[in-house]
Design an enzyme around this catalytic site. Structure first.
Site, short mmCIF file in Angstrom:
data_model
loop_
_atom_site.label_atom_id
_atom_site.label_comp_id
_atom_site.label_asym_id
_atom_site.label_seq_id
_atom_site.Cartn_x
_atom_site.Cartn_y
_atom_site.Cartn_z
N LYS A 54 0.89 -0.98 -3.10
CA LYS A 54 0.92 -0.90 -1.63
C LYS A 54 2.33 -1.18 -1.11
CE LYS A 54 -3.94 -2.02 -1.27
NZ LYS A 54 -4.99 -3.03 -1.10
N GLN A 98 -5.76 -9.04 0.24
CA GLN A 98 -6.20 -8.35 -0.97
C GLN A 98 -7.48 -9.01 -1.50
OE1 GLN A 98 -4.78 -5.50 -2.31
NE2 GLN A 98 -6.62 -5.52 -3.58
N ASP A 121 -6.99 -2.58 7.44
CA ASP A 121 -8.00 -2.25 6.42
C ASP A 121 -9.34 -1.88 7.07
OD1 ASP A 121 -7.23 -2.12 3.78
OD2 ASP A 121 -7.41 -4.27 3.40
#
Ligand code: NAP
Length: 301
Positions: A54, A98, A121
């Site tokens: 990422k 994460q 997200d």
């Protein structure tokens, strides 16, 4: 029939090119470039790889990334406090945590600490609720990537029978809701579904996100169906495979995504897309009009 193999790497690269141009336009106006904070708790090897990818992808399109690392035994409160600081930081436009988090963590509490405007997200309750009621700010990246792939291949969704195998909060459920927004007739299957094949055989578009290699065999797929394999499984010999028996199903389907090189690269591209969208909103930069803007579509319902 032999399926057209959907090249997720190529579509993802197109989206990244577009992202790069959008960042250039922001910077050319003298505005703060997009910033993404990536929070990693512990040192899970798979998470380390995802975070590295990422960060590399951010650099590739001009997004500034900030890596925030905590030891595995960190107190949950410390992570929430740090999220609060990032929420107030005007140079940060997206925050992601994460997953997975250590078992002692209340994941919902952590995810809901992220400001809705920075929840790139798309896991915050507001964004999830928006998929049902309209008004989602950020569609979750993996299902958003699947919709973009279908749109890129000009595969119609409206009126189609779609079967989603997998009902997780991050993939299966939002996927199903997004496709309902696109006027598909959607069935959701999960581990307790009796006779899975009875559902999958009816699918014009079959989306599989269960995490079970060879769950979908050719006899479970209608001739000419579109098959999207979200699954990522590492076999004992190290090979990466999806949930679909690729060779057998490719001989029957009209379109199919490979693993790797299908949905996976799209997920990271949609994260960049959402982060830049957040920055543009902050600076009120108008993004070029797109018929495939899921945000607009969801908000319009
Ligand atoms: P998850 O949280 O483990 O959820 C799996 C879902 O599949 C659950 O709803 C489960 O049902 C269902 N399921 C399990 N076995 C099944 C079976 N035999 N028949 C029908 N349904 C079954 O996993 P996830 O996070 O959604 O991820 C799913 C897969 O996608 C994994 O392989 C993951 O690595 C991959 N993934 C890929 C990307 C990408 O970028 N390509 C992104 C995220 C995830 P229950 O709800 O009844 O338990």
């Amino acid at each position: 029939m032999t399926a057209t193999i959907i090249n997720g790497n190529a579509v993802a690269a197109e989206i990244r090119n577009d992202c790069r141009e959008r960042v250039k336009r922001i910077v050319a106006r003298g505005a703060t470039p997009p910033g993404l904070a990536v929070i990693l708790v512990g040192s899970d090897p798979a998470s380390e790889i995802y975070v590295r990818n990422k960060i590399r992808a951010c650099r590739d399109v001009g997004i500034r990334s900030v890596e925030v690392r905590f030891p595995p035994d960190v107190n949950q409160r410390s992570v929430i406090e740090r999220i609060g600081v990032l929420n107030d930081d005007p140079s940060i436009h997206g925050i992601l945590v994460q997953l997975p988090l250590p078992p002692s963590f209340d994941i919902a509490k952590i995810l809901h600490a992220i400001s809705v405007e920075k929840d790139v997200d798309g896991f915050h309750l507001y964004n999830v609720g928006g998929l049902v009621a309209g008004g989602t700010v950020f569609p979750p990246c993996t299902p958003f990537g699947v919709v973009k792939l279908l749109e890129h291949e000009r595969i119609p969704i409206e009126g189609k029978n779609v079967v989603v195998v997998g009902a997780s909060n991050i993939v299966g459920k939002p996927m199903a809701l997004m496709l309902m927004q696109h006027e598909a007739t959607v069935s959701i299957c999960h581990a307790k579904t009796r006779d899975l094949a009875q559902f999958t055989i009816l699918a014009d578009i079959l989306i599989v996100a269960a995490g079970k290699p060879k769950l979908i065999l050719p006899q479970m797929v209608r001739t000419g169906a579109v098959v999207i394999d979200v699954g990522i499984n590492r076999l004992k010999d190290g090979t990466l495979v999806g949930d679909v028996d690729f060779d057998g199903v490719a001989a029957k389907a009209s379109y199919i995504t490979p693993v790797p090189g299908g949905v996976g690269p799209m997920t990271v591209s949609m994260l960049l897309y959402n982060t830049i969208g957040s920055c543009e909103r902050r600076h009120q930069v108008t993004k070029p009009a797109s018929t495939s803007d899921t945000n607009t579509l969801v908000a319009a319902k």
